[in-house]
Motif scaffolding. Sequence first.
Motif, short mmCIF file in Angstrom:
data_model
loop_
_atom_site.label_atom_id
_atom_site.label_comp_id
_atom_site.label_asym_id
_atom_site.label_seq_id
_atom_site.Cartn_x
_atom_site.Cartn_y
_atom_site.Cartn_z
N THR A 38 24.55 21.21 27.45
CA THR A 38 24.93 20.12 28.37
C THR A 38 23.80 19.63 29.26
OG1 THR A 38 25.69 21.76 29.99
CG2 THR A 38 27.32 20.90 28.44
N ASP A 39 22.72 20.42 29.41
CA ASP A 39 21.62 20.02 30.29
C ASP A 39 20.34 19.84 29.47
OD1 ASP A 39 19.14 20.84 32.13
OD2 ASP A 39 20.72 20.02 33.44
N ALA A 40 19.72 18.69 29.60
CA ALA A 40 18.54 18.35 28.78
C ALA A 40 17.36 19.27 29.07
CB ALA A 40 18.14 16.90 29.03
N ASP A 41 17.14 19.61 30.35
CA ASP A 41 16.00 20.46 30.69
C ASP A 41 16.22 21.89 30.22
OD1 ASP A 41 14.42 18.48 31.87
OD2 ASP A 41 15.48 18.65 33.77
N ALA A 42 17.43 22.39 30.40
CA ALA A 42 17.73 23.74 29.92
C ALA A 42 17.57 23.80 28.40
CB ALA A 42 19.14 24.14 30.31
N LYS A 43 18.01 22.75 27.72
CA LYS A 43 17.88 22.68 26.27
C LYS A 43 16.42 22.64 25.85
CE LYS A 43 19.22 19.89 22.26
NZ LYS A 43 19.89 18.65 21.79
N LYS A 44 15.60 21.93 26.60
CA LYS A 44 14.16 21.84 26.29
C LYS A 44 13.52 23.22 26.35
CE LYS A 44 11.52 20.55 29.58
NZ LYS A 44 10.88 19.77 30.67
N HIS A 45 13.84 23.99 27.40
CA HIS A 45 13.27 25.34 27.52
C HIS A 45 13.77 26.24 26.40
CE1 HIS A 45 11.57 24.21 31.30
NE2 HIS A 45 12.72 24.14 31.94
N TRP A 46 15.04 26.10 26.04
CA TRP A 46 15.60 26.91 24.96
C TRP A 46 14.93 26.57 23.63
CZ3 TRP A 46 17.27 30.56 22.21
CH2 TRP A 46 17.90 30.34 20.99
N GLU A 47 14.74 25.30 23.37
CA GLU A 47 14.13 24.90 22.10
C GLU A 47 12.70 25.42 21.98
OE1 GLU A 47 14.68 20.67 22.14
OE2 GLU A 47 16.63 20.78 21.11
N SER A 48 11.99 25.47 23.10
CA SER A 48 10.64 26.04 23.10
C SER A 48 10.69 27.53 22.76
CB SER A 48 9.99 25.84 24.48
OG SER A 48 8.72 26.45 24.53
N LEU A 49 11.68 28.22 23.30
CA LEU A 49 11.85 29.64 23.02
C LEU A 49 12.23 29.87 21.56
CD1 LEU A 49 11.64 32.17 24.87
CD2 LEU A 49 14.12 32.06 25.13
N LEU A 50 13.08 29.00 21.04
CA LEU A 50 13.48 29.13 19.64
C LEU A 50 12.29 28.88 18.71
CD1 LEU A 50 15.79 29.59 17.66
CD2 LEU A 50 16.29 27.13 17.77
N THR A 51 11.42 27.95 19.08
CA THR A 51 10.21 27.72 18.30
C THR A 51 9.36 28.98 18.25
OG1 THR A 51 10.15 25.35 18.82
CG2 THR A 51 8.08 26.37 18.15
N ASP A 52 9.23 29.65 19.41
CA ASP A 52 8.48 30.91 19.45
C ASP A 52 9.11 31.94 18.52
OD1 ASP A 52 6.72 29.89 21.32
OD2 ASP A 52 7.70 30.84 23.05
N ALA A 53 10.43 31.99 18.51
CA ALA A 53 11.13 32.96 17.67
C ALA A 53 10.91 32.66 16.19
CB ALA A 53 12.62 32.95 17.99
N ASP A 54 10.98 31.39 15.83
CA ASP A 54 10.79 31.01 14.43
C ASP A 54 9.36 31.32 13.96
OD1 ASP A 54 13.39 30.14 14.01
OD2 ASP A 54 12.96 28.11 14.70
N GLU A 55 8.41 31.15 14.84
CA GLU A 55 7.03 31.49 14.50
C GLU A 55 6.85 33.00 14.37
OE1 GLU A 55 4.68 29.64 17.51
OE2 GLU A 55 4.89 27.62 16.67
N ALA A 56 7.59 33.74 15.21
CA ALA A 56 7.46 35.20 15.21
C ALA A 56 8.09 35.85 13.98
CB ALA A 56 8.10 35.78 16.46
#
Length: 365
Positions: A38-56
């Motif tokens: 529901t929040d664009a900024d919270a989603k942005k931080h989460w997507e960055s974390l998910l990118t880190d996970a996918d790379e890991a």
Amino acid sequence: MKRILLLCICFFLFNVVQAQVVSLNATELKKLQRLIKTDADAKKHWESLLTDADEAITSTPNPADTLLTEGILQGDPRKTRTWKSIEDMQKVYALAFAFKITGDKKYLTKTSEFLLAWATRNQPQGNPINDTNLDRIIFAYDLVKNDLSTDVNVACMAWLMKVGSQQIKSFDKAASGKSLTYMNNWNSHRLKEVAEVAWAINDEKLKLWVIDIYKKQISKNLNPDGSSWDFHERDALHYHIYDVDPLMVAAIILKRDSKFGDNPYSYKSPEGSSLKGSVDWLVPFFTGEKTHAEWVNSKSSFDKKRAANGEKGYIAGTLFKPTEARTSIALADFFDNKMLSLFQTNINSKSKYPTWQFVLNEVKR
């Protein structure tokens, strides 16, 4: 005999893998899932974390047998190797969150691989400045501990117990030998590490140690006017932050468990010092109302060595940069909602969640 041993292990695990105070519990995870939708900024931080996970997912764990950063100059191969190894911390942290948010077992499998690799190779020596870098892997363990296989869980608990017990041994040695590391910034980090371990593995003796030493650290390390012992010793806000940040991590854990009784953030020592007072003392330097030339009267020979080594930011007279206090303000937001507006002004943004820490604060409150 094997059945008895298995029952003992299961009983031990049942008592450990319960409340998640260091990380997030099930209710908080659901709140986080709603927030990132529901929040664009919270989603942005989460997507960055998910990118880190996918790379890991495709990376191989690189655990250090011994972490070596304290007292070592930049460029030293030992420190370089350690920093390379510490890259695992963000990877396992991201992987653990990815599993808990998406439910995809591939992330759990990789999280388990990283946890087991560190638990079986790393040998903690009780140096709090070295081991302070274990924050995110302890958080990751706490986040997924209820989902791990028995063998991984047992290995992690044994390792973390050693992390905690080695820290307490180093405290006892420092206190008996009158070394200042029993009350300076070393002890702030030590306290944080033992707190993370104590609540991650649900060890009551470690918890009681944390509560006792937290109160003593507030009394000995922080001054009634808000300044810290290390600030005066090193003549640097850099070290004031190095005191209050780990204390805030410990305070958040204590607050979430409620064993402490009082609010650990506003708790006042008999001398009148408090963590809140020391954060409030820092605020004018964050806003720019006050400035400070760092390191000018430092009593530490290592500070002079770092300056001579050309390490950025350690040259005597370097003005403190308000951006260096952003982590402090973000952590303090958990306790004090006025910190958000201060942070927003500093970064010239109206975002309610300017960093991932603010997202965590929201779901933990």
